[in-house]
Structure formats: structure tokens, C-alpha cells
Design a protein around this motif. Structure first.
Motif, PDB file in Angstrom:
ATOM      1  N   LYS A  50       0.858  -1.191  -0.003  1.00 23.68           N
ATOM      2  CA  LYS A  50      -0.090   0.027   0.071  1.00 23.68           C
ATOM      3  C   LYS A  50       1.014   1.439  -0.016  1.00 23.68           C
ATOM      4  CE  LYS A  50      -4.082  -2.112   2.394  1.00 23.68           C
ATOM      5  NZ  LYS A  50      -4.799  -1.893   3.618  1.00 23.68           N
ATOM      6  N   ILE A  51       2.055   1.266   0.754  1.00 26.91           N
ATOM      7  CA  ILE A  51       2.818   2.449   0.820  1.00 26.91           C
ATOM      8  C   ILE A  51       3.490   2.647  -0.560  1.00 26.91           C
ATOM      9  CG2 ILE A  51       5.048   3.291   1.522  1.00 26.91           C
ATOM     10  CD1 ILE A  51       4.426   2.050   4.198  1.00 26.91           C
ATOM     11  N   ALA A  52       3.929   1.734  -1.468  1.00 27.93           N
ATOM     12  CA  ALA A  52       4.492   1.891  -2.546  1.00 27.93           C
ATOM     13  C   ALA A  52       3.325   2.258  -3.557  1.00 27.93           C
ATOM     14  CB  ALA A  52       5.000   0.346  -3.145  1.00 27.93           C
ATOM     15  N   MET A  53       2.330   2.025  -3.511  1.00 30.75           N
ATOM     16  CA  MET A  53       1.244   2.514  -4.381  1.00 30.75           C
ATOM     17  C   MET A  53       0.803   4.003  -3.901  1.00 30.75           C
ATOM     18  SD  MET A  53       0.365   0.550  -6.895  1.00 30.75           S
ATOM     19  CE  MET A  53      -1.076   1.196  -7.474  1.00 30.75           C
ATOM     20  N   VAL A  54       0.799   4.298  -2.747  1.00 32.08           N
ATOM     21  CA  VAL A  54       0.577   5.925  -2.148  1.00 32.08           C
ATOM     22  C   VAL A  54       1.659   6.723  -2.670  1.00 32.08           C
ATOM     23  CG1 VAL A  54      -0.044   7.119  -0.273  1.00 32.08           C
ATOM     24  CG2 VAL A  54      -1.102   4.928  -0.620  1.00 32.08           C
ATOM     25  N   MET A  55       2.901   6.045  -2.581  1.00 35.15           N
ATOM     26  CA  MET A  55       3.950   7.140  -2.755  1.00 35.15           C
ATOM     27  C   MET A  55       4.171   7.982  -3.958  1.00 35.15           C
ATOM     28  SD  MET A  55       7.236   5.265  -1.129  1.00 35.15           S
ATOM     29  CE  MET A  55       8.629   6.340  -1.752  1.00 35.15           C
ATOM     30  N   PRO A  56       3.617   7.300  -5.301  1.00 37.27           N
ATOM     31  CA  PRO A  56       3.533   8.354  -6.541  1.00 37.27           C
ATOM     32  C   PRO A  56       2.418   9.248  -6.271  1.00 37.27           C
ATOM     33  CG  PRO A  56       3.593   5.784  -7.108  1.00 37.27           C
ATOM     34  CD  PRO A  56       3.492   5.873  -5.417  1.00 37.27           C
ATOM     35  N   PHE A  57       1.671   9.105  -5.631  1.00 37.63           N
ATOM     36  CA  PHE A  57       0.430  10.154  -5.305  1.00 37.63           C
ATOM     37  C   PHE A  57       1.195  11.252  -4.347  1.00 37.63           C
ATOM     38  CE2 PHE A  57      -2.079   6.502  -6.878  1.00 37.63           C
ATOM     39  CZ  PHE A  57      -2.820   6.947  -7.893  1.00 37.63           C
ATOM     40  N   ALA A  58       1.544  10.891  -3.427  1.00 40.18           N
ATOM     41  CA  ALA A  58       2.132  11.550  -2.314  1.00 40.18           C
ATOM     42  C   ALA A  58       2.921  12.671  -2.757  1.00 40.18           C
ATOM     43  CB  ALA A  58       2.618  10.915  -1.170  1.00 40.18           C
ATOM     44  N   PHE A  59       4.137  12.245  -3.376  1.00 42.60           N
ATOM     45  CA  PHE A  59       5.290  12.982  -4.393  1.00 42.60           C
ATOM     46  C   PHE A  59       4.828  13.825  -5.247  1.00 42.60           C
ATOM     47  CE2 PHE A  59       7.786   9.919  -1.283  1.00 42.60           C
ATOM     48  CZ  PHE A  59       8.434  10.702  -0.730  1.00 42.60           C
ATOM     49  N   GLY A  60       4.081  13.122  -6.149  1.00 37.84           N
ATOM     50  CA  GLY A  60       3.361  13.887  -7.323  1.00 37.84           C
ATOM     51  C   GLY A  60       2.781  15.126  -7.079  1.00 37.84           C
ATOM     52  N   ILE A  61       1.991  15.131  -5.800  1.00 38.12           N
ATOM     53  CA  ILE A  61       1.256  16.114  -5.283  1.00 38.12           C
ATOM     54  C   ILE A  61       2.238  17.312  -4.856  1.00 38.12           C
ATOM     55  CG2 ILE A  61      -0.441  17.173  -3.760  1.00 38.12           C
ATOM     56  CD1 ILE A  61      -1.904  14.690  -3.960  1.00 38.12           C
ATOM     57  N   MET A  62       3.244  16.808  -4.180  1.00 36.30           N
ATOM     58  CA  MET A  62       4.428  17.830  -3.796  1.00 36.30           C
ATOM     59  C   MET A  62       4.989  18.446  -4.922  1.00 36.30           C
ATOM     60  SD  MET A  62       6.405  15.807  -0.743  1.00 36.30           S
ATOM     61  CE  MET A  62       5.806  15.097   0.628  1.00 36.30           C
ATOM     62  N   PHE A  63       5.179  17.820  -5.957  1.00 35.86           N
ATOM     63  CA  PHE A  63       5.730  18.441  -7.407  1.00 35.86           C
ATOM     64  C   PHE A  63       5.003  19.258  -8.314  1.00 35.86           C
ATOM     65  CE2 PHE A  63       9.161  15.414  -6.241  1.00 35.86           C
ATOM     66  CZ  PHE A  63      10.404  15.763  -7.057  1.00 35.86           C
ATOM     67  N   PHE A  64       3.659  19.309  -7.721  1.00 34.73           N
ATOM     68  CA  PHE A  64       2.767  20.546  -8.113  1.00 34.73           C
ATOM     69  C   PHE A  64       3.267  21.591  -7.941  1.00 34.73           C
ATOM     70  CE2 PHE A  64       0.190  16.902  -9.527  1.00 34.73           C
ATOM     71  CZ  PHE A  64      -1.050  17.267 -10.098  1.00 34.73           C
ATOM     72  N   PHE A  65       3.849  21.901  -6.770  1.00 38.23           N
ATOM     73  CA  PHE A  65       4.419  23.222  -6.587  1.00 38.23           C
ATOM     74  C   PHE A  65       5.944  23.526  -6.706  1.00 38.23           C
ATOM     75  CE2 PHE A  65       0.973  21.566  -3.843  1.00 38.23           C
ATOM     76  CZ  PHE A  65       0.064  22.800  -4.006  1.00 38.23           C
ATOM     77  N   PHE A  66       6.546  22.477  -7.296  1.00 38.71           N
ATOM     78  CA  PHE A  66       8.088  22.865  -7.687  1.00 38.71           C
ATOM     79  C   PHE A  66       8.140  23.236  -8.784  1.00 38.71           C
ATOM     80  CE2 PHE A  66      10.892  19.919  -4.987  1.00 38.71           C
ATOM     81  CZ  PHE A  66       9.755  19.912  -3.744  1.00 38.71           C
ATOM     82  N   PRO A  67       9.512  23.957  -8.998  1.00 38.86           N
ATOM     83  CA  PRO A  67       9.753  24.697 -10.521  1.00 38.86           C
ATOM     84  C   PRO A  67       9.750  23.708 -11.509  1.00 38.86           C
ATOM     85  CG  PRO A  67      11.394  25.562  -8.552  1.00 38.86           C
ATOM     86  CD  PRO A  67      10.302  24.280  -8.042  1.00 38.86           C
ATOM     87  N   ALA A  68       9.343  24.282 -12.749  1.00 43.77           N
ATOM     88  CA  ALA A  68       9.118  23.191 -13.881  1.00 43.77           C
ATOM     89  C   ALA A  68      10.280  22.897 -14.277  1.00 43.77           C
ATOM     90  CB  ALA A  68       8.412  24.120 -15.074  1.00 43.77           C
ATOM     91  N   GLY A  69      11.635  23.372 -13.971  1.00 43.86           N
ATOM     92  CA  GLY A  69      12.865  23.041 -14.439  1.00 43.86           C
ATOM     93  C   GLY A  69      13.091  21.776 -13.411  1.00 43.86           C
ATOM     94  N   LEU A  70      12.714  21.637 -12.416  1.00 49.41           N
ATOM     95  CA  LEU A  70      13.281  20.611 -11.561  1.00 49.41           C
ATOM     96  C   LEU A  70      12.275  19.383 -11.975  1.00 49.41           C
ATOM     97  CD1 LEU A  70      13.545  22.204  -7.979  1.00 49.41           C
ATOM     98  CD2 LEU A  70      15.140  21.214  -9.415  1.00 49.41           C
ATOM     99  N   VAL A  71      10.896  19.541 -12.249  1.00 49.63           N
ATOM    100  CA  VAL A  71      10.033  18.643 -12.468  1.00 49.63           C
ATOM    101  C   VAL A  71      10.267  17.929 -13.875  1.00 49.63           C
ATOM    102  CG1 VAL A  71       7.569  17.872 -12.695  1.00 49.63           C
ATOM    103  CG2 VAL A  71       8.240  19.573 -11.247  1.00 49.63           C
ATOM    104  N   LEU A  72      10.907  18.874 -14.652  1.00 51.97           N
ATOM    105  CA  LEU A  72      11.199  18.227 -16.180  1.00 51.97           C
ATOM    106  C   LEU A  72      12.470  17.134 -15.989  1.00 51.97           C
ATOM    107  CD1 LEU A  72      11.313  18.457 -19.228  1.00 51.97           C
ATOM    108  CD2 LEU A  72      12.864  20.308 -19.126  1.00 51.97           C
TER     109      LEU A  72
END
Length: 565
Positions: free
Chosen positions: A511-533
Motif C-alpha cells: 500500500k505504501i508503494a502505491m501511495v508514494m507516487p501520489f504523495a510525491f506527485g502532489i508535492m511536485f505540483f508546487f516545484f519549479p518546472a525545471g526540476l519537474v522536467l
């Protein structure tokens, strides 16, 4: 130990280290930015006084506090100076540099306006003065002399001359020198001694600023804002606003070299006195409704004999943290610099500067060839991925083998039940039989972690990413994706990677493995586009590599089983 658990621990370790500062800032309550107001009498800082043991010739000490001028005088006349890189505003009250609008950089929140480094809202200004009986300081009202105010045509430099009221036969002129294609400002004092005695004085140079973070600063990306100092003895030191407030700030107080700066994300202002002169550094709180600090340096001025003239100058750098410029300024004057040794360190690469600096150098080289910072990030990520291909391949091979024996591990768990000791023994025997290293999938990833963190900080600290477009909707690689396309793609790639990894036998781990992409993905919504790229490209390459290696391992295992049959 279960290899899946090790992989999860490595992922958590990498993520926590990378986002540590971000979480620290995110967990704190948001500061309330006070409304800008005109400086009051109580907000005007007192003139600094050199200590009795300062490494300087004896001089009449300046007053501990000079009476503040009247409200009408406090504002003063504002003189605009325009160059090809910025518009500077100099106040006749104190001769302070109170405004600096950079022509090549847009404001963080309103892209229709230019970015302002010095401004009234943050009480951010560059101040200077002389310490001595009757000498002008940053509370003196100057008179501007006639001259050009716009660097146009064929001029390489212009001067702004401000004349202080004469006192005891001594005339002092404050001279600003602005040069073409330069963020470096010369600030000189011309002393004409018409008195009957020698003048032995000190000059001070300070930066005043409130303690608020710059406008538009992301709460998910923590960067330093505050004074910074460099000396050969103490090296580079960041001075926290809170330490200044508590009176516990640690910095070098005396040296014969070094500079004092005010640092914020992407930009810096720094006072750099002449080389090989004794100097005394100071930081202190300023009174007023809007908390502020002053950080500066005091240096001795050579004695001026009666009937003689003397000109003494210092340098002020105020602009973007462009590595090539800072490197040039750090060289001695004999080599074309100003002796600002250590100035490139204001570009904060974190604790992995030794790795991040070469990475950014490589990124610059790529940019010179392709001319686009977005594509430079893509190519740099590919190069780094290629460099670590052997390690990544070893990791993915180990995970592919683990994936192949997952059904057998599940069967062992069902057979052993709650007997953890027996389960671990059976698993170790299975690993030994199949020649699988339980650490094979984790250690190669752990070795790459410092490089990935260094790349993260290199992209985060590079002012070159500010307002730099990539393609289509990405117009600023230093700002978050306006339509969240890249964060969504990154989230999808993380989900695909989770599917390619072996399924943990423990339901909680799964379950942790499945939740992690969503948890960290949401954090990256607020990160600079260059870092996300960078992360998107890295994930896509990892998926391609992992899928190919997994397919090869599974084909090899099937062929071996068919041969046995």
C-alpha cells in the motif's frame, strides 16, 4: 532482510534528504508581510562606530546615534539613473541606493513588471557614509550636481555626484559610478580638506533589509534569505535573521579581507572594500514596526592632510547570481576582478557544492550548444543516466530477478505463517539458490543519490532558469507548471515504475508503494518546472531501461525453464 523493504527505505531516504529544507519551511506558519510604509524616525539606523580595538588608525569616533532628520527630509529627492541593465534610484537623503529595477528580469508574481532588488516594501537599500567629526553619513542630506542620468549613446560609464554640506572647511562629495553591461557600482568619497588639521576617518558600507522572504517565494522550495559574509579565515558564512534578533549571530568581526552581502534566491547585493585593508564587520537589528537588520563593514580611510584631497572607493555588486560574473569578480584587481574572493559561493548548492558546481558547468556547456535551458536539462539528464547505466542496470537486474521469484516468496510466506524467523531463513536460502543479492537493487541506487541531490540543488539555485522558456506552455523554468502537465506526467511515470518493481509480500508495504507516487506527485505540483522536467526525463529513461532489463531476465528464465522441461 527483504529486498523490497530496502528499496523502499532507499526511496524514502532520497526523498527526505532532497525535501528536508522544503518540509522545514512548509511546516512553519506563513509570515504575514507588513504593509510598506515610509521610514519613520525610529526606523533610521544609527551610524555604526568602529570598536576601540578595530584594526584601523585612530580616528574621532562617530556619535552612537545621530538625531533623525525631520519627516520632510527623510524622504529626500529621488534621482533615477538608467543603464542598459537596470534603473537605479538614489536618494539625496544619505545618498542611499534605495531602488534597483533589473531590466532583464521580470517580477516573480507580475510578469508585466521588472524585478526590483532594492525597494521600499522590504526596506532594502545600500547605505554608506563616513565616521568622523562633521563628516557626512547616511543621514546627511546631499545636493546633486548636474550631469547625465541616462547611459545612452556611446558612453561606457556615467557618474552621479552628490555634494555634502561643508563643515569646518571640509568638503565631501559622494560619487556613484555606473558602467555599461555591469551590475557593479562604484561608490567613492572625495574628501577636500580645507581645514587646519589632519582628517583621519573611517568609511562604512551597509545593507539594510527587513526579515521577510521575497515575494512569490515557494513554500515547498526552501532557499536562504539573509546576510552572508566571507573572509579567508572563516570562509563563507550565512547569518540567520533569527540569530541576529537573538544576538547570537556568529561571524568574523575583524579581518584584512572579505565582504558582506545580503542574499536571496537568485539575487545578491555585496559590499566589497578595497583589497588588503583591515576591516570590521557588524550586524544588528533596526527598530521600527517592520523588523529589519543592517549588515555592513567598516574600513579605515587614509589620513587627509590640510589642503589635500583624497578619493576613497569601494564596490557594490547588486544583481543576479550569474556564476560567470561572480567568478570574474572574485579574481584580484590585477586580473580584472575586485578581489571578492568566495563571491560565487552565494549560489547555494547545499552541502554537495563539490558535485553540483561541475554539474552546472556541464549544463552551461550544453546550453551554449542548444540555446535552450529546457532542452539542456533534458540532455544533461540523459548524459547522467548514461554515466550511471552500469549501476542502474545492476539494480534493475536485481529487481527483475526479485520480480521473477515473487510467486515463490509469496508461497513461502503462506507456508511459514507468522513464524518470521523461519520465513527469513527460507528467504535467505532461496536468495542463495537463485544467486540473488538482497542488496543488489538498493546499493546501486544509494550510490547515485548524492549526484541526483546535487543536480536538484544546481537547478534550484541557477538564476539562468528564471524566466527561461522551454516549449509551448512552459515560459519560466523557475516557476511551477501553470497547467500541472509535467507533475501529472511525473506521477504517471512513478506509477509505472511501481508496477515494474516486485510486488512486496507485505500488504502494508504494498500500500505504501502505491501511495508514494501520489504523495510525491502532489508535492511536485508546487516545484519549479525545471526540476519537474528533470524528474520526468529521469523517470522515463528509468522505465525504458527497467522494462528492457526485466523483459530480458524473464525471457532468460523462461528459456531456462523450457530447457529443463
Amino acid at each position: 532482510m527483504d529486498n523490497r523493504r530496502l528499496i523502499l527505505l532507499c526511496i524514502f531516504f532520497f526523498s527526505l534528504v532532497m525535501l528536508w529544507d522544503a518540509w522545514q519551511k512548509y511546516s512553519n506558519p506563513k509570515d504575514v508581510t507588513p504593509m510598506a510604509s515610509s521610514p519613520s524616525a525610529s526606523s533610521v539606523p544609527a551610524v555604526p562606530v568602529p570598536s576601540a580595538t578595530a584594526p584601523a588608525p585612530a580616528a574621532p569616533a562617530g556619535p552612537a546615534a545621530v538625531p533623525a532628520p525631520a519627516a520632510a527630509e527623510t524622504k529626500g529627492e529621488i534621482i533615477d539613473i538608467r543603464t542598459d541593465l537596470f534603473t537605479a534610484q538614489v536618494s539625496t537623503h544619505g545618498g542611499d541606493l534605495v531602488g534597483l529595477e533589473l531590466a532583464n528580469y521580470k517580477a516573480t508574481e507580475d510578469k508585466s513588471r521588472n524585478f526590483k532588488l532594492f525597494d521600499v516594501q522590504h526596506r532594502y537599500a545600500a547605505q554608506s557614509g563616513l565616521i568622523g567629526e562633521g563628516l557626512p553619513n547616511h543621514k546627511t542630506v546631499y545636493s546633486p550636481l548636474p550631469g547625465k542620468r541616462d547611459l545612452s549613446g556611446g558612453e561606457d560609464a556615467i557618474e552621479l555626484r552628490l555634494e555634502a554640506p561643508a563643515a569646518n572647511g571640509v568638503k565631501v562629495t559622494k560619487i556613484y559610478t555606473f558602467k555599461r553591461n555591469s551590475y557593479l557600482v562604484g561608490v567613492a568619497y572625495e574628501i577636500d580638506n580645507g581645514s587646519q588639521k589632519d582628517i583621519a576617518a573611517h568609511a562604512y558600507y551597509q545593507l539594510q533589509r527587513d526579515t521577510q522572504a521575497p515575494a512569490g517565494e515557494s513554500r515547498m522550495v526552501s532557499t536562504f534569505t539573509g546576510p552572508a559574509q566571507f573572509t579567508e579565515q572563516g570562509k563563507y558564512k550565512k547569518i540567520d535573521f533569527k540569530d541576529i534578533e537573538k544576538g547570537s549571530a556568529k561571524f568574523e568581526t575583524k579581518a584584512d579581507n572579505g565582504w558582506m552581502a545580503m542574499v536571496q534566491h537568485y539575487f545578491v547585493s555585496a559590499w566589497v572594500p578595497q583589497e588588503k585593508l583591515p576591516r570590521e564587520f557588524y550586524v544588528r537589528n533596526l527598530e521600527g514596526a517592520n523588523p529589519a537588520v543592517a549588515a555592513g563593514v567598516i574600513v579605515p580611510v587614509p589620513a587627509v592632510a590640510p589642503g589635500s584631497k583624497l578619493s576613497y572607493a569601494a564596490s557594490l555588486y547588486a544583481g543576479p547570481q550569474i556564476q560567470s560574473i561572480l567568478e570574474r569578480l572574485s579574481k584580484p584587481a590585477a586580473e580584472g576582478g575586485i578581489g571578492a574572493q568566495g563571491l560565487p559561493l552565494v549560489v547555494d548548492y547545499g552541502w554537495l557544492t563539490i558535485v553540483a558546481a561541475p554539474i552546472f558547468w556541464l549544463l552551461e556547456m550544453i546550453h551554449k550548444m542548444v540555446g535552450n535551458w529546457g532542452w539542456s536539462i533534458v540532455l544533461l539528464t540523459i548524459l547522467i543516466k548514461a554515466l550511471f547505466f552500469p549501476l542502474s542496470a545492476a539494480s534493475y537486474k536485481s529487481m527483475a530477478k526479485m520480480r521473477a521469484i515473487t510467486p515463490r516468496l509469496q508461497a513461502l510466506k503462506e507456508r511459514c505463517g507468522d513464524d518470521k524467523q523461519k520465513l527469513n531463513m527460507e528467504m535467505m536460502n532461496l536468495y542463495k539458490t537463485e544467486k540473488i543479492n538482497p542488496l543488489g537493487g538498493c546499493l546501486p541506487i544509494a550510490i547515485q543519490i548524492p549526484v541526483f541531490i546535487a543536480l536538484y540543488w544546481a537547478l534550484l539555485g541557477a538564476v539562468e532558469m528564471r524566466d527561461a522558456p522551454w516549449v509551448l506552455w512552459i515560459h519560466d523554468l523557475s516557476s511551477q507548471d501553470p497547467y500541472y502537465v509535467l507533475p501529472v506526467i511525473m506521477m504517471v511515470t512513478m506509477l509505472i515504475q511501481t508496477r515494474l518493481n516486485p510486488t512486496p509480500p507485505d500488504p502494508i508495504q504494498a500500500k505504501i508503494a502505491m501511495v508514494m507516487p501520489f504523495a510525491f506527485g502532489i508535492m511536485f505540483f508546487f516545484f519549479p518546472a525545471g526540476l519537474v522536467l528533470y524528474w520526468v526525463v529521469n523517470n522515463v529513461l528509468s522505465i525504458a531501461q527497467q522494462w528492457q532489463i526485466t523483459r530480458m531476465i524473464e525471457r532468460g528464465g523462461k528459456a531456462a525453464n523450457d530447457a529443463k522441461a
